[in-house]
Write a protein that holds these residues in place. Structure first.
Motif, PDB file in Angstrom:
ATOM      1  N   PHE A 142      10.613   3.246   1.356  1.00  0.00           N
ATOM      2  CA  PHE A 142       9.539   2.428   0.555  1.00  0.00           C
ATOM      3  C   PHE A 142      10.096   3.334  -0.898  1.00  0.00           C
ATOM      4  N   ARG A 143       9.309   2.269  -1.896  1.00  0.00           N
ATOM      5  CA  ARG A 143       9.302   2.754  -3.149  1.00  0.00           C
ATOM      6  C   ARG A 143       8.700   3.962  -3.518  1.00  0.00           C
ATOM      7  N   ASN A 144       7.585   4.352  -2.630  1.00  0.00           N
ATOM      8  CA  ASN A 144       6.927   5.781  -3.051  1.00  0.00           C
ATOM      9  C   ASN A 144       7.565   6.923  -2.440  1.00  0.00           C
ATOM     10  N   GLY A 145       8.890   6.747  -1.862  1.00  0.00           N
ATOM     11  CA  GLY A 145       9.914   7.738  -1.331  1.00  0.00           C
ATOM     12  C   GLY A 145       9.625   8.290  -0.053  1.00  0.00           C
ATOM     13  N   LEU A 146       8.766   7.457   0.565  1.00  0.00           N
ATOM     14  CA  LEU A 146       8.686   7.712   2.134  1.00  0.00           C
ATOM     15  C   LEU A 146       9.635   6.909   2.726  1.00  0.00           C
TER      16      LEU A 146
ATOM     17  N   GLY B 128       6.593   6.276  12.596  1.00  0.00           N
ATOM     18  CA  GLY B 128       6.606   7.513  11.794  1.00  0.00           C
ATOM     19  C   GLY B 128       7.245   7.180  10.222  1.00  0.00           C
ATOM     20  N   ALA B 129       6.614   8.114   9.353  1.00  0.00           N
ATOM     21  CA  ALA B 129       7.019   7.885   7.983  1.00  0.00           C
ATOM     22  C   ALA B 129       7.086   9.162   7.601  1.00  0.00           C
ATOM     23  N   PHE B 130       8.235   9.555   6.573  1.00  0.00           N
ATOM     24  CA  PHE B 130       8.621  10.850   6.194  1.00  0.00           C
ATOM     25  C   PHE B 130       8.625  10.918   4.782  1.00  0.00           C
ATOM     26  N   LYS B 131       8.694  12.035   4.061  1.00  0.00           N
ATOM     27  CA  LYS B 131       8.885  12.357   2.649  1.00  0.00           C
ATOM     28  C   LYS B 131      10.306  12.652   2.902  1.00  0.00           C
ATOM     29  N   GLU B 132      10.627  13.476   3.786  1.00  0.00           N
ATOM     30  CA  GLU B 132      12.080  13.945   3.887  1.00  0.00           C
ATOM     31  C   GLU B 132      12.960  13.379   4.485  1.00  0.00           C
TER      32      GLU B 132
ATOM     33  N   ALA C 215       0.990  -1.202   0.103  1.00  0.00           N
ATOM     34  CA  ALA C 215       0.080  -0.054  -0.166  1.00  0.00           C
ATOM     35  C   ALA C 215       0.495   1.094   0.046  1.00  0.00           C
ATOM     36  N   LEU C 216       1.980   1.108   0.422  1.00  0.00           N
ATOM     37  CA  LEU C 216       2.961   2.380   0.543  1.00  0.00           C
ATOM     38  C   LEU C 216       4.040   2.249  -0.843  1.00  0.00           C
ATOM     39  N   GLY C 217       3.603   1.412  -1.875  1.00  0.00           N
ATOM     40  CA  GLY C 217       4.561   1.407  -3.032  1.00  0.00           C
ATOM     41  C   GLY C 217       5.552   0.188  -2.886  1.00  0.00           C
TER      42      GLY C 217
END
Length: 92
Positions: free
Chosen positions: A51-55, A24-28, A6-8
């Motif tokens: 994760f593959r989606n960048g998180l 926690g999950a962060f883009k940066e 679900a997170l890529g």
């Protein structure tokens, strides 16, 4: 439990354990690194999981035992750094 797909899907391929409590999950990536420092200072061992989606997620209470994963989730939820929406990642 949230399915990593679900997170890529997981990008990190060298996870040592079957279960991780995600706090926690962060883009940066820098924000994830700050969270790793916070959990380490609280006496936990933080693991960065990409994760593959960048998180970039931060996992604690790593284990191969499902019962211990649920115990770790309950313990982590009592910590000030842990959000109410923490969850268990199943690394398959």
């Amino acid at each position: 439990m949230l399915n990593p797909a679900a997170l890529g899907g997981l990008f990190t391929t060298n996870l040592d354990y079957h279960y991780y409590i995600i706090v926690g999950a962060f883009k940066e990536r820098a924000n994830a690194e700050k969270m790793v420092n916070i959990v380490n200072a609280a006496g936990y061992t933080g693991t960065m999981i990409s994760f593959r989606n960048g998180l970039n997620a931060v996992g604690v209470c790593q284990t191969d035992d499902m019962d211990k994963a649920f115990e770790g989730l309950a313990k982590a939820k009592g910590e000030s750094f842990c959000p109410a929406h923490a969850w268990i990642l199943v690394n398959e």
